[in-house]
Write a protein that holds these residues in place. Structure first.
Motif, PDB file in Angstrom:
ATOM      1  N   HIS A   1      58.762  82.677  10.826  1.00 26.00           N
ATOM      2  CA  HIS A   1      59.985  81.899  10.691  1.00 26.00           C
ATOM      3  C   HIS A   1      60.538  82.104   9.289  1.00 26.00           C
ATOM      4  CE1 HIS A   1      62.880  78.634  10.697  1.00 26.00           C
ATOM      5  NE2 HIS A   1      62.669  78.476  11.982  1.00 26.00           N
TER       6      HIS A   1
ATOM      7  N   SER B   1      65.341  76.334  16.618  1.00 24.21           N
ATOM      8  CA  SER B   1      65.472  76.985  15.312  1.00 24.21           C
ATOM      9  C   SER B   1      64.273  76.704  14.417  1.00 24.21           C
ATOM     10  CB  SER B   1      66.762  76.533  14.619  1.00 24.21           C
ATOM     11  OG  SER B   1      66.790  75.131  14.476  1.00 24.21           O
ATOM     12  N   TYR B   2      63.493  75.669  14.743  1.00 27.37           N
ATOM     13  CA  TYR B   2      62.304  75.345  13.961  1.00 27.37           C
ATOM     14  C   TYR B   2      61.024  75.872  14.613  1.00 27.37           C
ATOM     15  CZ  TYR B   2      65.584  72.250  11.648  1.00 27.37           C
ATOM     16  OH  TYR B   2      66.664  71.763  10.974  1.00 27.37           O
TER      17      TYR B   2
ATOM     18  N   TYR C   1      62.111  80.149   7.303  1.00 27.33           N
ATOM     19  CA  TYR C   1      61.770  79.100   6.357  1.00 27.33           C
ATOM     20  C   TYR C   1      60.338  79.256   5.838  1.00 27.33           C
ATOM     21  CZ  TYR C   1      65.924  76.369   7.731  1.00 27.33           C
ATOM     22  OH  TYR C   1      67.199  75.931   7.963  1.00 27.33           O
TER      23      TYR C   1
ATOM     24  N   GLU D   1      72.084  75.635  20.175  1.00 33.97           N
ATOM     25  CA  GLU D   1      71.373  76.157  19.012  1.00 33.97           C
ATOM     26  C   GLU D   1      72.270  77.106  18.236  1.00 33.97           C
ATOM     27  OE1 GLU D   1      68.315  75.254  18.157  1.00 33.97           O
ATOM     28  OE2 GLU D   1      67.522  74.306  19.977  1.00 33.97           O
TER      29      GLU D   1
ATOM     30  N   THR E   1      66.705  72.578  17.830  1.00 36.83           N
ATOM     31  CA  THR E   1      65.261  72.384  17.960  1.00 36.83           C
ATOM     32  C   THR E   1      64.515  73.711  17.921  1.00 36.83           C
ATOM     33  OG1 THR E   1      65.558  70.365  19.258  1.00 36.83           O
ATOM     34  CG2 THR E   1      63.444  71.466  19.452  1.00 36.83           C
TER      35      THR E   1
ATOM     36  N   MET F   1      56.846  75.441   6.951  1.00 36.15           N
ATOM     37  CA  MET F   1      58.182  74.947   7.276  1.00 36.15           C
ATOM     38  C   MET F   1      58.669  73.860   6.334  1.00 36.15           C
ATOM     39  SD  MET F   1      59.367  76.700   9.824  1.00 36.15           S
ATOM     40  CE  MET F   1      60.615  75.694  10.632  1.00 36.15           C
ATOM     41  N   LYS F   2      57.826  73.370   5.459  1.00 38.07           N
ATOM     42  CA  LYS F   2      58.264  72.380   4.474  1.00 38.07           C
ATOM     43  C   LYS F   2      59.148  73.021   3.403  1.00 38.07           C
ATOM     44  CE  LYS F   2      56.065  68.974   6.395  1.00 38.07           C
ATOM     45  NZ  LYS F   2      56.795  67.851   7.040  1.00 38.07           N
TER      46      LYS F   2
ATOM     47  N   SER G   1      59.995  65.043   8.539  1.00 39.06           N
ATOM     48  CA  SER G   1      60.479  66.228   9.225  1.00 39.06           C
ATOM     49  C   SER G   1      62.003  66.192   9.273  1.00 39.06           C
ATOM     50  CB  SER G   1      59.925  66.298  10.654  1.00 39.06           C
ATOM     51  OG  SER G   1      58.509  66.353  10.652  1.00 39.06           O
ATOM     52  N   THR G   2      62.605  67.345   9.565  1.00 30.26           N
ATOM     53  CA  THR G   2      64.059  67.400   9.720  1.00 30.26           C
ATOM     54  C   THR G   2      64.396  66.979  11.141  1.00 30.26           C
ATOM     55  OG1 THR G   2      64.105  69.240   8.181  1.00 30.26           O
ATOM     56  CG2 THR G   2      66.093  68.847   9.451  1.00 30.26           C
ATOM     57  N   GLN G   3      64.626  65.696  11.331  1.00 32.17           N
ATOM     58  CA  GLN G   3      64.904  65.137  12.652  1.00 32.17           C
ATOM     59  C   GLN G   3      66.263  64.439  12.604  1.00 32.17           C
ATOM     60  OE1 GLN G   3      60.876  63.229  12.450  1.00 32.17           O
ATOM     61  NE2 GLN G   3      60.813  63.743  14.634  1.00 32.17           N
TER      62      GLN G   3
ATOM     63  N   GLN H   1      61.952  74.389   4.042  1.00 32.63           N
ATOM     64  CA  GLN H   1      63.338  74.379   4.519  1.00 32.63           C
ATOM     65  C   GLN H   1      64.218  73.507   3.619  1.00 32.63           C
ATOM     66  OE1 GLN H   1      63.707  71.667   8.199  1.00 32.63           O
ATOM     67  NE2 GLN H   1      61.599  72.414   8.237  1.00 32.63           N
TER      68      GLN H   1
END
Length: 333
Positions: free
Chosen positions: A4, A263-264, A6, A288, A261, A52-53, A95-97, A55
């Motif tokens: 990924h 995308s993560y 990120y 997306e 979604t 992923m942190k 998280s990115t929510q 991002q």
């Protein structure tokens, strides 16, 4: 989480790319991301975050959540240096929510169209966050057309606005859908009645977009008055078969939807998702980024360059519209 951008991309490239994503939508985040890319000490701290942190959305939301000065320059650099431990804890613990309820305005026409064809729906949302988009029938919608008066759907509820361009396809309709059952799937579900959750969701709203903050506040208040929607905690690829099986007990037509979604999700797992949904016999609404879903990407003709970031709304893997990433507009293909 290998595979990924990120997780394994160059941190400077990540922040320069996100600056272009924010252009036209949030000049503040565009400026901060460009500044990060040009500030080696800050970029180095962010580069050491795991997977992923890394991002940008998490760092930017942490700045808002903790009250940082949002003007690029020495004051922000000093704030990051003095508050790095707290900032890092916030990033690692969240998280990115985003759970942008405005996206319901782009989901609604496809849900209404499916309902008109097949009757009541069972709705499953992957990446449901606090569940605000699992309740599209709890809001009103004002659709603004270029060639006819506004259309308001569901009067008397909190209103979401959406601009329409292009000819509406046969698969879509502007009406509230009949949803017989609904359920979310999320790796870390959020409680919409928790004040801390509300504060984090507000921090995820981009600066300079007060209408999104107001819409979020109204949605949280609306959801708090309604029965809680069940949410399954787990990985979507693992949980989806049993959730869809349960959904079939409540309606003949099961709709699986997701927005921002996949995308993560690591690249190698994205292609499996559509095959899984089709294998379960469910209808599939995806919303997306233009390059996120491989089969949707491969059917797209080139879109306009520049302008605000956009998503692609697709039904069963077939692209039907380009849409605003926060739900403000639909441009039917």
């Amino acid at each position: 989480m290998a595979g990924h951008f990120y997780a394994d991309g160059d941190i400077v490239d990540i922040y320069r790319w996100f600056a272009t994503e924010a252009a036209g939508s949030s000049p503040t985040w565009q400026a901060v991301c460009s500044w990060v890319a040009d500030t080696p000490d800050v970029a180095a701290r962010l580069d050491r975050l795991p997977g992923m942190k890394r991002q940008p959305q998490l760092f930017l939301a942490a700045l808002r959540h903790l009250g940082a000065p949002l003007v690029p320059g020495p004051a922000l650099a000093d704030w990051v240096d003095r508050h790095w431990e707290q900032t890092q804890r916030t990033i690692l613990g969240h998280s990115t929510q985003t759970n942008e309820v405005g996206r319901c305005a782009v989901h609604l026409p496809l849900l209404a169209g499916l309902g008109a064809q097949a009757g009541p729906l069972a709705l499953v949302e992957v990446g449901s966050s606090a569940g605000l988009c699992l309740l599209p029938d709890a809001y009103a919608y004002r659709y603004r057309f270029t060639d006819r008066p506004d259309l308001v759907v569901g009067e008397g509820r909190p209103e979401i606005g959406c601009r329409i361009a292009g000819a509406t396809p046969a698969e879509a309709a502007y009406a509230l859908p009949d949803i017989a059952w609904r359920c979310g799937i999320d790796t870390a579900p959020l409680d919409p009645t928790d004040p801390e959750v509300g504060a984090w969701l507000r921090a995820l709203v981009w600066p300079g977009q007060p209408e999104r903050e107001e819409r979020l506040a109204r949605a949280l208040d609306t959801v708090a008055r309604l029965p809680r929607v069940p949410v399954v905690t787990g990985d979507a690829l693992e949980a989806l078969p049993r959730v869809v099986a349960e959904a079939r007990r409540h309606a003949d037509t099961v709709v699986v939807m997701h927005t921002a979604t996949l995308s993560y999700v690591p690249r190698e797992r994205r292609a499996r998702f559509g095959d899984l949904v089709r294998g379960l016999g469910a209808r599939w609404i995806s919303c997306e980024g233009e390059r996120v879903v491989p089969e949707v990407r491969d059917q797209l003709s080139p879109g306009p360059d520049g302008g605000p970031a956009r998503f692609v709304l697709a039904l069963d893997g077939r692209p039907l519209a380009r849409v605003g990433q926060h739900g403000g507009w639909i441009d039917w293909l």
